[in-house]
Design an enzyme around this catalytic site. Structure first.
Site, short mmCIF file in Angstrom:
data_model
loop_
_atom_site.label_atom_id
_atom_site.label_comp_id
_atom_site.label_asym_id
_atom_site.label_seq_id
_atom_site.Cartn_x
_atom_site.Cartn_y
_atom_site.Cartn_z
CG ASP A 5 35.07 105.43 93.21
OD1 ASP A 5 35.43 105.44 91.83
OD2 ASP A 5 35.42 104.48 93.96
CB ALA B 264 28.47 104.27 78.61
CB SER B 265 28.64 101.26 84.17
OG SER B 265 27.26 101.68 84.25
CG ASP C 31 26.89 102.08 74.88
OD1 ASP C 31 26.46 101.60 73.95
OD2 ASP C 31 27.98 101.50 75.31
CD GLU D 68 24.26 94.91 76.54
OE1 GLU D 68 25.08 94.44 75.87
OE2 GLU D 68 24.20 95.84 77.31
CG HIS E 208 27.55 96.89 75.47
ND1 HIS E 208 27.20 96.13 76.37
CD2 HIS E 208 28.75 97.57 75.86
CE1 HIS E 208 28.33 96.05 77.21
NE2 HIS E 208 29.09 96.92 76.89
P1 NAI Z 1 37.33 100.68 86.99
O1 NAI Z 1 37.21 99.64 87.73
O2 NAI Z 1 38.54 101.50 86.56
O3 NAI Z 1 36.44 101.67 87.70
C1 NAI Z 1 35.41 101.54 88.53
C2 NAI Z 1 34.85 102.45 89.47
O4 NAI Z 1 33.82 102.38 90.31
C3 NAI Z 1 36.31 102.20 90.77
O5 NAI Z 1 36.80 103.39 91.16
C4 NAI Z 1 35.31 101.70 91.93
O6 NAI Z 1 35.90 102.10 93.12
C5 NAI Z 1 34.21 102.50 91.65
N1 NAI Z 1 33.04 101.89 92.29
C6 NAI Z 1 32.64 100.50 92.59
N2 NAI Z 1 31.28 100.32 93.15
C7 NAI Z 1 30.97 101.45 93.39
C8 NAI Z 1 29.77 102.12 93.95
N3 NAI Z 1 28.89 101.13 94.38
N4 NAI Z 1 29.49 103.34 94.07
C9 NAI Z 1 30.43 104.17 93.42
N5 NAI Z 1 31.61 103.83 92.95
C10 NAI Z 1 32.00 102.55 92.99
O7 NAI Z 1 36.27 100.49 85.85
P2 NAI Z 1 36.34 101.10 84.26
O8 NAI Z 1 37.08 100.64 83.40
O9 NAI Z 1 35.94 102.58 84.56
O10 NAI Z 1 34.96 100.76 83.89
C11 NAI Z 1 33.67 101.24 84.30
C12 NAI Z 1 32.30 100.49 83.76
O11 NAI Z 1 32.46 100.84 82.43
C13 NAI Z 1 32.44 98.97 84.17
O12 NAI Z 1 31.05 98.65 84.30
C14 NAI Z 1 32.61 98.46 82.72
O13 NAI Z 1 32.14 97.28 82.38
C15 NAI Z 1 32.05 99.44 81.81
N6 NAI Z 1 32.56 99.38 80.28
C16 NAI Z 1 31.65 99.84 79.15
C17 NAI Z 1 31.87 99.65 77.99
C18 NAI Z 1 31.01 100.00 76.90
O14 NAI Z 1 31.10 99.66 75.95
N7 NAI Z 1 29.65 100.75 77.29
C19 NAI Z 1 33.31 99.61 77.49
C20 NAI Z 1 34.46 99.65 78.94
C21 NAI Z 1 33.92 99.49 80.30
#
Ligand code: NAI
Length: 408
Positions: free
Chosen positions: A173, A230-231, A256, A261, A285
């Site tokens: 991270d 899945a990000s 995902d 999309e 997604h």
């Molecule tokens: P979060 O904000 O809790 O965690 C994201 C983490 O990534 C943070 O710890 C941050 O410091 C870290 N980060 C930021 N830039 C970085 C980089 N360049 N290298 C390494 N780490 C880095 O977010 P959360 O809730 O965990 O969501 C993560 C992803 O999942 C988001 O992109 C969100 O849009 C996506 N998501 C996808 C869903 C789906 O249906 N597939 C549903 C919910 C979220």
């Protein structure tokens, strides 16, 4: 507090109505999204509107919504709302970004097993009448290394679930994060890529993460490893991933999210370079799309909006500073929203002290263009004092949420 009116559109989960009604608010749920004149008409006299992704809350809509104080976005994104216009009018916007964390983590873990056993392909073959019983290229996940990139809400949950499967978890991270269980931070992303049998991406969509996983990163992964995303669709270079799968450097992928999309289910076609490649699991997604996540969203946004109306708390707002002040016995709450410019607080405090009112507690926070104050005073503010607070330069809205009628 039943004088606050809440309009819930787009069949928001019933948990929202239940939560808001439990605070005594007057809640009207509607099944459909509204737009244009109909939306403008229905918003008159409404203090909170709850929407999902279809209802567009534009600057024009906000202009006519004379009583609106808050918008509950019962979903993850807030693109359907003109946030700048809402903030300028002192309208707080709430959403539920973490209600589906567990849903995504469970999907990812199931996909790790799917890729390890080539389940997607085996199942598709069975549907085509082909029985292919084999142990070739099938492995247990126990003892394998899972590399988590982005160790936030979802990344950490994935780390916890993976350990329950006996996997060894490494994470990377950009911010120092406390490890869960026996998860271990990797010295660098390159070190993680070199050691992991599976790499799963859980970073947000930012300028830095756009295209962060391309041909060079894929090349640094172990031969035979698998990639999961899945990000967000912009994080991975899809043609580079397709190439690495076709030339055998990677053994599989689960994706995902995509750079582009389809907007509509079924009627809009989906195209990707990944289609037709062996051991590639493609999903539309749906990482966060579960009944439980919908329920959580109803409860979480319902609670955040209720607390905002009842106490002025802005915890969970996307466009306001996050402020909370426990209500104290015998005190009267005042909230003041203003443009984030120097000197406003001096005038707010002058008005209050000139009225001979004693302040028991006061918190101020700012977020981009807006300043917000929660203040507890020893007696109800007379209408004249409220008018004087409203007359302070750069004031957007004054409200007395605890016990008083809605102001502003
Ligand atoms: P979060 O904000 O809790 O965690 C994201 C983490 O990534 C943070 O710890 C941050 O410091 C870290 N980060 C930021 N830039 C970085 C980089 N360049 N290298 C390494 N780490 C880095 O977010 P959360 O809730 O965990 O969501 C993560 C992803 O999942 C988001 O992109 C969100 O849009 C996506 N998501 C996808 C869903 C789906 O249906 N597939 C549903 C919910 C979220």
């Amino acid at each position: 507090m039943s004088n606050y009116r809440v309009l819930l559109l787009e069949s928001v989960h019933p948990n929202a109505k239940e939560k808001l009604s439990s605070y005594g608010f007057d809640v009207e749920p509607l099944a459909d999204a509204l737009s244009g004149k109909e939306l403008a008409e229905r918003l008159k006299g409404v203090h909170v509107v709850g929407i999902r992704s279809k209802t567009q809350i534009t600057a024009e809509v906000l202009e006519g919504a004379d009583s609106l104080m808050a918008i509950g976005a019962f979903c993850i994104g807030t693109n359907q709302i003109d946030l700048a216009a809402a903030t300028a009018r002192g309208v707080a916007v709430f959403n539920a970004p973490f209600s589906n964390t567990r849903s995504v983590a469970e999907l990812v873990l199931s996909e790790v097993v799917m890729l390890s056993r080539q389940l997607g392909d085996r199942s598709a073959q069975m549907h085509q009448g082909q029985w292919r019983k084999t142990a070739r290229s099938s492995y247990e996940v126990r003892g394998k290394v899972l590399g988590v990139i982005g160790y936030g809400h979802i990344g950490r949950q994935v780390g916890v679930l993976a350990e329950a499967f006996g996997m060894q978890v490494l994470y990377h991270d950009v911010v120092g994060k406390l490890p869960m269980g026996n998860n271990a931070p990797s010295v660098s992303m390159d070190a993680l890529l070199a050691e992991s049998d599976f790499v799963t991406l859980h970073v947000p969509e930012t300028v830095q993460t756009k295209g962060m996983f391309g041909a060079p990163e894929i090349k640094r992964m172990k031969k035979g490893a698998a990639l999961l995303n899945a990000s967000r669709g912009t994080v991975v270079d899809i043609p580079a991933l397709a190439e690495a799968l076709k030339n055998g450097h990677l053994s599989g992928a689960a994706v995902d999210v995509f750079p582009v999309e389809p907007k509509q289910n079924i009627s809009d076609e989906f195209h990707s370079e990944l289609q037709g490649i062996a051991n590639v699991v493609l999903t539309p997604h749906i990482g966060g799309s579960t009944i439980e996540a919908q329920e959580n969203i109803g409860t979480e946004v319902g609670e955040a909006v209720s607390r905002f109306l009842a106490t002025g708390s802005t915890m969970g707002a996307v466009n306001f500073p996050h402020l909370d002040l426990p209500p104290s016995e015998g005190k009267y709450r005042v909230t003041h929203v203003h443009e984030n410019v120097p000197g406003v607080m001096r005038h707010v405090n002058r008005v209050v002290s000139e009225a001979g009112v004693n302040v028991g507690a006061q918190v101020l926070g700012t977020h981009e263009t807006v300043g917000y104050v929660l203040m507890d005073v020893d007696r109800p503010l007379p209408p004249k004092v409220i008018q004087d607070l409203e007359a302070v330069d750069h004031t957007i809205r004054v409200r007395t949420p605890l016990g008083g009628p809605p102001v502003g």
